[in-house]
Design a protein around this motif. Sequence first.
Motif, PDB file in Angstrom:
ATOM      1  N   SER A 164      -9.096  -1.857  -4.303  1.00 31.09           N
ATOM      2  CA  SER A 164      -9.254  -3.155  -3.669  1.00 31.09           C
ATOM      3  C   SER A 164     -10.674  -3.315  -3.154  1.00 31.09           C
ATOM      4  CB  SER A 164      -8.254  -3.302  -2.521  1.00 31.09           C
ATOM      5  OG  SER A 164      -8.445  -4.516  -1.858  1.00 31.09           O
ATOM      6  N   CYS A 165     -11.179  -4.565  -3.128  1.00 29.00           N
ATOM      7  CA  CYS A 165     -12.504  -4.821  -2.598  1.00 29.00           C
ATOM      8  C   CYS A 165     -12.488  -4.750  -1.077  1.00 29.00           C
ATOM      9  CB  CYS A 165     -13.003  -6.196  -3.059  1.00 29.00           C
ATOM     10  SG  CYS A 165     -11.892  -7.565  -2.623  1.00 29.00           S
ATOM     11  N   GLN A 166     -13.677  -4.686  -0.473  1.00 35.22           N
ATOM     12  CA  GLN A 166     -13.797  -4.551   0.970  1.00 35.22           C
ATOM     13  C   GLN A 166     -13.545  -5.893   1.663  1.00 35.22           C
ATOM     14  OE1 GLN A 166     -14.311  -1.582   2.519  1.00 35.22           O
ATOM     15  NE2 GLN A 166     -14.117  -0.718   0.456  1.00 35.22           N
ATOM     16  N   GLY A 167     -12.763  -5.850   2.750  1.00 30.62           N
ATOM     17  CA  GLY A 167     -12.470  -7.071   3.498  1.00 30.62           C
ATOM     18  C   GLY A 167     -11.118  -7.665   3.164  1.00 30.62           C
ATOM     19  N   GLU A 168     -10.311  -6.917   2.428  1.00 24.89           N
ATOM     20  CA  GLU A 168      -8.998  -7.412   2.030  1.00 24.89           C
ATOM     21  C   GLU A 168      -7.980  -6.288   2.196  1.00 24.89           C
ATOM     22  OE1 GLU A 168      -7.727 -10.322  -1.558  1.00 24.89           O
ATOM     23  OE2 GLU A 168      -8.379  -8.336  -2.180  1.00 24.89           O
ATOM     24  N   CYS A 169      -6.803  -6.631   2.681  1.00 19.24           N
ATOM     25  CA  CYS A 169      -5.740  -5.640   2.845  1.00 19.24           C
ATOM     26  C   CYS A 169      -4.617  -5.982   1.875  1.00 19.24           C
ATOM     27  CB  CYS A 169      -5.221  -5.622   4.283  1.00 19.24           C
ATOM     28  SG  CYS A 169      -3.921  -4.396   4.584  1.00 19.24           S
ATOM     29  N   PHE A 223     -11.052  -6.534   8.708  1.00 22.01           N
ATOM     30  CA  PHE A 223     -12.218  -5.786   9.156  1.00 22.01           C
ATOM     31  C   PHE A 223     -11.855  -4.414   9.727  1.00 22.01           C
ATOM     32  CE2 PHE A 223     -13.506 -10.288   9.701  1.00 22.01           C
ATOM     33  CZ  PHE A 223     -14.576 -10.300   8.809  1.00 22.01           C
ATOM     34  N   PHE A 224     -10.616  -3.973   9.515  1.00 17.31           N
ATOM     35  CA  PHE A 224     -10.160  -2.728  10.138  1.00 17.31           C
ATOM     36  C   PHE A 224     -10.203  -1.530   9.198  1.00 17.31           C
ATOM     37  CE2 PHE A 224      -7.927  -6.281  12.180  1.00 17.31           C
ATOM     38  CZ  PHE A 224      -8.420  -6.151  13.462  1.00 17.31           C
ATOM     39  N   GLY A 225     -10.646  -1.742   7.973  1.00 15.95           N
ATOM     40  CA  GLY A 225     -10.800  -0.623   7.057  1.00 15.95           C
ATOM     41  C   GLY A 225      -9.548  -0.304   6.263  1.00 15.95           C
ATOM     42  N   ASP A 226      -9.724   0.561   5.263  1.00 17.26           N
ATOM     43  CA  ASP A 226      -8.640   0.905   4.353  1.00 17.26           C
ATOM     44  C   ASP A 226      -7.544   1.725   5.030  1.00 17.26           C
ATOM     45  OD1 ASP A 226      -9.966  -0.445   2.420  1.00 17.26           O
ATOM     46  OD2 ASP A 226     -10.761   1.336   1.399  1.00 17.26           O
ATOM     47  N   HIS A 227      -7.923   2.613   5.934  1.00 20.02           N
ATOM     48  CA  HIS A 227      -6.930   3.471   6.558  1.00 20.02           C
ATOM     49  C   HIS A 227      -5.971   2.667   7.440  1.00 20.02           C
ATOM     50  CE1 HIS A 227     -10.016   6.518   5.476  1.00 20.02           C
ATOM     51  NE2 HIS A 227      -8.951   7.294   5.302  1.00 20.02           N
ATOM     52  N   MET A 228      -6.499   1.705   8.187  1.00 24.29           N
ATOM     53  CA  MET A 228      -5.640   0.863   9.011  1.00 24.29           C
ATOM     54  C   MET A 228      -4.768  -0.031   8.147  1.00 24.29           C
ATOM     55  SD  MET A 228      -5.818   1.547  12.161  1.00 24.29           S
ATOM     56  CE  MET A 228      -4.935   0.095  12.734  1.00 24.29           C
ATOM     57  N   CYS A 229      -5.298  -0.464   7.012  1.00 24.09           N
ATOM     58  CA  CYS A 229      -4.505  -1.263   6.082  1.00 24.09           C
ATOM     59  C   CYS A 229      -3.355  -0.440   5.519  1.00 24.09           C
ATOM     60  CB  CYS A 229      -5.382  -1.795   4.957  1.00 24.09           C
ATOM     61  SG  CYS A 229      -4.506  -2.808   3.739  1.00 24.09           S
ATOM     62  N   LEU A 230      -3.658   0.820   5.191  1.00 28.08           N
ATOM     63  CA  LEU A 230      -2.621   1.711   4.678  1.00 28.08           C
ATOM     64  C   LEU A 230      -1.552   1.964   5.739  1.00 28.08           C
ATOM     65  CD1 LEU A 230      -1.835   3.431   2.205  1.00 28.08           C
ATOM     66  CD2 LEU A 230      -3.068   5.329   3.273  1.00 28.08           C
ATOM     67  N   LEU A 231      -1.984   2.175   6.987  1.00 27.00           N
ATOM     68  CA  LEU A 231      -1.038   2.383   8.081  1.00 27.00           C
ATOM     69  C   LEU A 231      -0.195   1.135   8.307  1.00 27.00           C
ATOM     70  CD1 LEU A 231       0.045   4.085  10.443  1.00 27.00           C
ATOM     71  CD2 LEU A 231      -1.840   3.175  11.846  1.00 27.00           C
ATOM     72  N   TYR A 232      -0.837  -0.018   8.253  1.00 33.15           N
ATOM     73  CA  TYR A 232      -0.123  -1.292   8.425  1.00 33.15           C
ATOM     74  C   TYR A 232       0.929  -1.471   7.329  1.00 33.15           C
ATOM     75  CZ  TYR A 232       0.631  -6.349   8.295  1.00 33.15           C
ATOM     76  OH  TYR A 232       1.201  -7.596   8.254  1.00 33.15           O
ATOM     77  N   SER A 233       0.561  -1.167   6.087  1.00 35.79           N
ATOM     78  CA  SER A 233       1.498  -1.270   4.975  1.00 35.79           C
ATOM     79  C   SER A 233       2.676  -0.324   5.155  1.00 35.79           C
ATOM     80  CB  SER A 233       0.783  -0.973   3.649  1.00 35.79           C
ATOM     81  OG  SER A 233      -0.308  -1.846   3.451  1.00 35.79           O
TER      82      SER A 233
END
Length: 320
Positions: free
Chosen positions: A172-177, A93-103
């Motif tokens: 990617s669809c929304q809700g998935e990292c 639920f943290f959005g694409d940008h946080m997922c990218l940062l996490y990756s």
Amino acid sequence: MSDNDELCFPQQFNISCKKPRVSWVSVLFLQFLLPIISVLTVVLNLLVIISISHFRQLHRANNFLLLSLAVADFLIGLVFIPGEMLKLTTCWFFGDHMCLLYSYILVVIICSSVGNIVLISVDRYVAICYPLQYHRRITITKIRICISLCWLYSAFYSITFVKDGLSLFATSCQGECVFFITYSAIVIDLFITFFAPISIIIFLYIRVFLVVVFQARAIRSHSTAPQQGPVTARKSELKAARTIGFIVLVFVICFCPYYGISLAGYVSQNVSITVLCIFCINSCLNPIIYAMFYPWFRKAIKHIVTFNILQPGSSKANIL
């Protein structure tokens, strides 16, 4: 239960991902084993960080390498394990940008861990194979520079690696990292961050092993000699080499399955979670190995848990 109830964002059913379905075996790992590993990894590596940073007697070149590795292991327990637990058990639920940062952070941590193991192997190689030149070749200043370069390289390499997958990431669809990269990029990354470093580590430790065997025989043959100072020093170096060798062996065993599934492509959820647990256990095991083989670490823990480090002049305590 309707189909919308299984979506991460029911109000956006056309672009929403489905909630992950986790088997009871996976739940056992994710909700019981991994949280324990995460807490132990953070606490134990924090003890290593405090010990080496606080006590002046531990401000040695080889210990600074252990400190750098402990920082990487600490971040695995603090960021990597909770993040993977979140991704596998619920929606993102943290959005694409946080997922990218996490990756990006994950790639930095993994690259720096591998780099630190290579530096540790080089340090032990010089200490065992060139003992008379060790203190001239391996200084604290040089080690600090090497550690800084290792983390800087990991940071810049991770930018390139993440940037290459950025175009696929947006699909990617929304809700998935999930961070998508091409198979060719995976192969290149495996060579840069795994096969090449592991080859260097194995080569160095084969050389170290041969020298250790030779020196161990020399120590036994001179065990009754009147001058025991150099012999005792060599025994200390050999013990350190065996300890670091054990750490490297555990590292290789725990990392091989993780990189293996990257080449395998799709694997079952249970296999992925099992491999994830094995990978994370490595960061928890390193401080335990220190406690088993390094008396100074046990003494440092005693000073920390009894709050003696808060006393004036505690940094000068004799723990060696």
